[in-house]
Scaffold this motif. Structure first.
Motif, PDB file in Angstrom:
ATOM      1  N   ALA A 178       5.174  37.737 -19.536  1.00 29.46           N
ATOM      2  CA  ALA A 178       5.266  36.846 -18.379  1.00 29.46           C
ATOM      3  C   ALA A 178       6.680  36.304 -18.228  1.00 29.46           C
ATOM      4  N   ARG A 179       7.356  36.079 -19.333  1.00 28.23           N
ATOM      5  CA  ARG A 179       8.716  35.559 -19.253  1.00 28.23           C
ATOM      6  C   ARG A 179       9.665  36.603 -18.679  1.00 28.23           C
ATOM      7  N   VAL A 180       9.366  37.847 -18.934  1.00 27.08           N
ATOM      8  CA  VAL A 180      10.203  38.903 -18.382  1.00 27.08           C
ATOM      9  C   VAL A 180       9.987  39.014 -16.875  1.00 27.08           C
ATOM     10  N   LEU A 181       8.767  38.826 -16.438  1.00 27.38           N
ATOM     11  CA  LEU A 181       8.472  38.968 -15.013  1.00 27.38           C
ATOM     12  C   LEU A 181       8.798  37.704 -14.235  1.00 27.38           C
ATOM     13  N   ALA A 182       8.745  36.587 -14.860  1.00 26.19           N
ATOM     14  CA  ALA A 182       8.995  35.340 -14.144  1.00 26.19           C
ATOM     15  C   ALA A 182       9.864  34.450 -15.014  1.00 26.19           C
ATOM     16  N   GLY A 188      16.444  56.623  -9.511  1.00 22.50           N
ATOM     17  CA  GLY A 188      16.933  55.324  -9.953  1.00 22.50           C
ATOM     18  C   GLY A 188      17.097  54.306  -8.847  1.00 22.50           C
ATOM     19  N   GLN A 189      16.697  54.662  -7.631  1.00 21.88           N
ATOM     20  CA  GLN A 189      16.828  53.687  -6.549  1.00 21.88           C
ATOM     21  C   GLN A 189      15.874  52.531  -6.754  1.00 21.88           C
ATOM     22  N   VAL A 190      16.274  51.394  -6.233  1.00 22.89           N
ATOM     23  CA  VAL A 190      15.490  50.180  -6.381  1.00 22.89           C
ATOM     24  C   VAL A 190      14.908  49.804  -5.026  1.00 22.89           C
ATOM     25  N   LEU A 191      13.599  49.631  -5.004  1.00 22.44           N
ATOM     26  CA  LEU A 191      12.937  49.179  -3.784  1.00 22.44           C
ATOM     27  C   LEU A 191      13.388  47.767  -3.461  1.00 22.44           C
ATOM     28  N   ALA A 192      13.831  47.576  -2.227  1.00 20.00           N
ATOM     29  CA  ALA A 192      14.336  46.257  -1.849  1.00 20.00           C
ATOM     30  C   ALA A 192      13.193  45.253  -1.689  1.00 20.00           C
ATOM     31  N   SER A 193      13.440  44.021  -2.076  1.00 15.71           N
ATOM     32  CA  SER A 193      12.414  42.993  -1.872  1.00 15.71           C
ATOM     33  C   SER A 193      12.155  42.800  -0.385  1.00 15.71           C
ATOM     34  N   GLU A 194      13.173  43.081   0.427  1.00 12.29           N
ATOM     35  CA  GLU A 194      12.980  42.945   1.872  1.00 12.29           C
ATOM     36  C   GLU A 194      11.953  43.939   2.392  1.00 12.29           C
ATOM     37  N   ALA A 203      16.325  43.124 -13.315  1.00 14.95           N
ATOM     38  CA  ALA A 203      15.604  41.853 -13.292  1.00 14.95           C
ATOM     39  C   ALA A 203      14.542  41.918 -12.199  1.00 14.95           C
ATOM     40  N   VAL A 204      13.313  41.641 -12.555  1.00 17.06           N
ATOM     41  CA  VAL A 204      12.208  41.624 -11.588  1.00 17.06           C
ATOM     42  C   VAL A 204      12.087  40.194 -11.078  1.00 17.06           C
ATOM     43  N   GLU A 205      12.517  40.001  -9.858  1.00 14.85           N
ATOM     44  CA  GLU A 205      12.707  38.656  -9.350  1.00 14.85           C
ATOM     45  C   GLU A 205      11.487  38.112  -8.612  1.00 14.85           C
ATOM     46  N   HIS A 206      11.469  36.810  -8.477  1.00 14.87           N
ATOM     47  CA  HIS A 206      10.432  36.135  -7.697  1.00 14.87           C
ATOM     48  C   HIS A 206      10.428  36.610  -6.251  1.00 14.87           C
TER      49      HIS A 206
END
Lengths: 311, 433
Positions: free
Chosen positions: B53-57, B170-176, B202-205
């Motif tokens: 959980a600390r890694v995800l949040a 390796g592309q990262v899905l945008a939070s947008e 980093a998996v962000e909020h």
């Protein structure tokens, strides 16, 4: 100029409800009138989009279409969560012209945010429309006046709506009861109640205009992403008493005035009942164990239904 | 973060540039493995939940928003495919009979597609985005967004399953993009495959707040032993997902069936990774991994025999995962070179999935032209290079140093030069994923 490259993360296509009908049939015109009237009740800022206005645009290259839509206020825009869909009309010809229906529906699905589709037609045959909607997850509400359509091809997101007079109601109930008794007109096994379920709503009047308008309002109220069965479930339950199939049919048979014809809503056809035609009267055969259709939806499969009432 | 090796993680293999199976079993853990049943299983599971959980949040993240549940709820599985299977079963059961459409892409892991085909009773639409994504080197991220948004608008799915970090590029899905899904349809269920993301970036909020299920792997970038995986779900009460039963024995690596050692190694590994500041550490790790990827790409050079598939922004990849395509003869030479020198990397293969019998409601959606095209599909072919191309995936971790990465690049380049001398070079070819 608006283009796909300008698509920002916060711009959304215009939300619409498609109203599709065969141009040769008056049902299509009446359904559109009903939807437009219901839309107008909300005093919306954007009027309905008629086929005559949208059709000429669809033959142009995509980028030109996007520009034209933006100029008319039909393009992508930031919207609030409270925004209601706009009715968008698609009129098609039958037969070989159905291929154009596929093309037009594809383009409209791509250009707009389609919340639901109201299709109208006398025969209720929407096979070309189903082809165009392959894989697309949008509720399809079919208004029809025919009970002759084979129910086996109904998709789970498809809901059938029918205005009725007494003769149609009788035929409708007969078809429903046959489905419950698992027999078709030839005496062969038909769809069981799990596959074909029918809703009857109590209305003072059900016309194509009314059905289409109520369908539009239901889609608009339910919002984006609703599945047809869920929507029908919610709408059909509102302010309607439940009753058993036996009492409903008795009431129909007892009524002599078609204009005043009404019948109560029920949940679905009870699988325990069988109907034996006796002259002009319907008599119930006592089931092996007496059960009453209960309005218990806790374990119901999805519903595809008809509305009935005085037509 | 320095470029000097870290003494506290000496057991990490500096030559392992793979993303999975990278955990070296500490001697201390080996000593504990006596074949006995673990006695502190509840404590172990609680520790695992807490640290994942600390890694995800990360608690020191500053974008906490009112009403958002930063912790969500975690379920522990043995791997991501089993976790996905459980999630799909749960959602499919909820929507039983109404046949909602699930949208995914041709960038997903074949095992996930197979699970979807097996468990999803409704229609499945596969958005073909790989070709556009790979061909647009500068705008690969925007092509991914556009492809997903157009497919989403057209298909209007009730469920979306996509990767957070694409395993092949390796592309990262945008939070947008995820936010777009959520705002376009508040009812949509969003499932993300974070197996290549957690521990890599980093998996962000900003992303998690729009996601319903986030699936992660413990034995990839988080550095645990096989087999560990988890599902984070945003709504703890709506979806009743229980932990599957797991063996309570210890020796997962001495031939036994227990998984306790794997969970212990994961807890220890994450502890090493994030220490006391998960938020800043994870962003630091992401930056470090990207810089290493950039150094590697600069060592290789681009064009000619090597084609860097991963889109670069100012020379930097979006994560620590870099894919390089090369002609098959060179690829074989590179593979041999790496093996001879004790290096590990992944050679991406061809993993077709044939739909199970009777699953007719599967289609592909192509939105790279003027208008969407929907076609039937009898088998799913995930994004793959052309037959003339071999593709390698290199993963740069927080314990790698620049010197180690440059050495890797040198080896690969040496293999190419050797291949040239022996006439193994062919004309550069486009990667046609």
């Amino acid at each position: 100029m608006t283009s796909d490259n300008d698509l920002s993360y916060s711009q959304f296509p215009l939300p619409v409800v498609l109203v599709i009908g065969d141009q040769r049939e008056y049902f299509a015109e009446r359904a559109w009138d009903g939807v437009a009237k219901k839309h107008a009740e909300a005093a919306p800022p954007v009027p309905p989009i008629e086929w005559a206005d949208i059709e000429p645009l669809l033959d142009r290259p995509r980028q030109e279409i996007l520009r034209d839509l933006a100029e008319r206020g039909w393009g992508r825009q930031r919207r609030s969560k409270a925004r209601h869909p706009i009715p968008l009309q698609i009129v098609h010809a039958s037969g070989s012209a159905a291929m154009h229906l596929h093309e037009h529906v594809t383009k409209v699905l791509d250009l707009f945010d389609v919340w639901g589709i109201i299709a109208s037609g006398s025969a209720g045959d929407v096979e070309p429309l189903r082809d165009a909607l392959a894989g697309v997850d949008v509720p399809l509400l079919v208004t029809t006046d025919s009970t002759a359509v084979d129910g086996s091809g109904l998709a789970p997101n498809e809901l059938r709506l029918m205005p009725s007079n007494r003769a149609q109601a009788t035929a409708m109930l007969f078809a429903a009861v046959r489905a419950a008794s698992e027999e078709d007109s030839t005496g062969n096994r038909a769809l069981g109640p799990e596959d074909s379920q029918w809703w009857f709503l109590s209305r003072p009047e059900t016309t194509f205009e009314y059905l289409a308008g109520e369908s539009f309002a239901a889609i608009a109220e339910a919002g984006r992403g609703v599945l047809a069965w869920n929507n029908a479930h919610n709408k059909a339950h509102s302010n309607r008493p439940t009753d058993s199939l036996r009492d409903t049919i008795k009431r129909i048979l007892a009524s002599t005035d078609a204009d005043a014809f009404q019948f109560e809503g029920i949940a679905n056809v009870a699988p325990a009942y069988r109907v034996l035609p006796v002259a002009e009267h319907w008599e119930w055969a006592a089931p092996e164990r007496e059960t009453v259709a209960q309005h218990d939806t806790s374990s119901r499969p999805p519903l595809r239904g008809l509305t009935g009432g005085a037509g | 973060m320095t470029d000097q090796p870290r003494s506290d993680i000496a057991e990490r293999d500096p030559k392992c540039f793979d993303c999975a199976s990278i955990a070296n079993v500490p001697d201390a853990l080996v000593a504990e493995a006596t074949g006995r049943l673990i006695e502190d299983w509840d404590d172990l599971v609680a520790s695992a939940r807490e640290i994942i959980a600390r890694v995800l949040a990360p608690e020191d993240h500053d974008s906490y928003r009112e009403g958002y549940e930063p912790q969500g709820h975690l379920n522990l599985f043995t791997n991501t495919t089993s976790a996905l299977s459980r999630v799909l079963s749960r959602i499919d059961h909820e929507y039983q009979g109404s046949s909602p459409t699930l949208l995914t892409t041709d960038l997903e892991f074949a095992g996930c597609i197979a699970a979807i085909d097996d468990l999803w009773s409704g229609p499945v639409a596969i958005a073909q985005v790989a070709s556009a994504v790979v061909s647009d080197r500068e705008g690969g991220d925007s092509q991914l967004h556009l492809g997903l948004v157009r497919a989403f608008n057209f298909i209007k799915p009730s469920v979306v399953f996509v990767s957070h970090v694409v395993r092949t590029t390796g592309q990262v899905l945008a939070s947008e993009t995820v936010r777009y899904f959520r705002e376009a349809n508040p009812r949509v269920i969003i499932v993300l495959d974070g197996s290549q993301a957690v521990g890599n970036i980093a998996v962000e909020h900003d992303l998690l707040q729009y996601v319903d299920f986030y699936i992660g792997s413990g034995h990839k970038w988080l550095g645990g032993m096989p087999s560990t995986g988890f599902v984070w779900r945003r709504q703890a009460t709506r979806w009743e997902v229980a932990d599957p039963a797991q063996s309570l024995a210890y020796p997962g690596f001495l031939g036994g069936t227990g998984n306790a050692a794997a969970w212990k190694s994961l807890v220890r590994s994450i502890g090493d990774m994030i220490q006391d500041q998960p938020g800043s550490r994870l962003r630091e790790i992401q930056d470090h991994n990207q810089r290493l990827g950039k150094a590697f790409c600069e060592t290789l050079g681009d064009g000619g025999d090597f084609r860097i598939v991963t889109p670069l922004l100012d020379g930097r990849p979006p994560s620590g995962l870099v894919s390089v395509a090369m002609p098959v003869p060179l690829g074989k030479a590179v593979q041999q070179q790496l093996t001879n020198n004790g290096y590990h990397a992944s050679a991406l293969g061809y993993e077709p999935v044939k739909w199970r019998a009777g699953a007719v409601n599967r289609c592909v959606v192509v939105c790279d032209g003027d208008w969407p095209r929907v076609g039937s599909v009898d088998k799913f072919t995930p994004a793959r290079p052309s037959r003339a191309v071999k593709e390698f995936r290199f993963c740069f971790h927080y314990w790698h140093t620049r010197a180690q990465v440059v050495e890797l690049g040198r080896l690969v380049t040496e293999a190419r030069n050797s291949g040239r001398r022996h006439g193994a070079v062919v004309a550069s070819s486009q990667t046609t994923l």
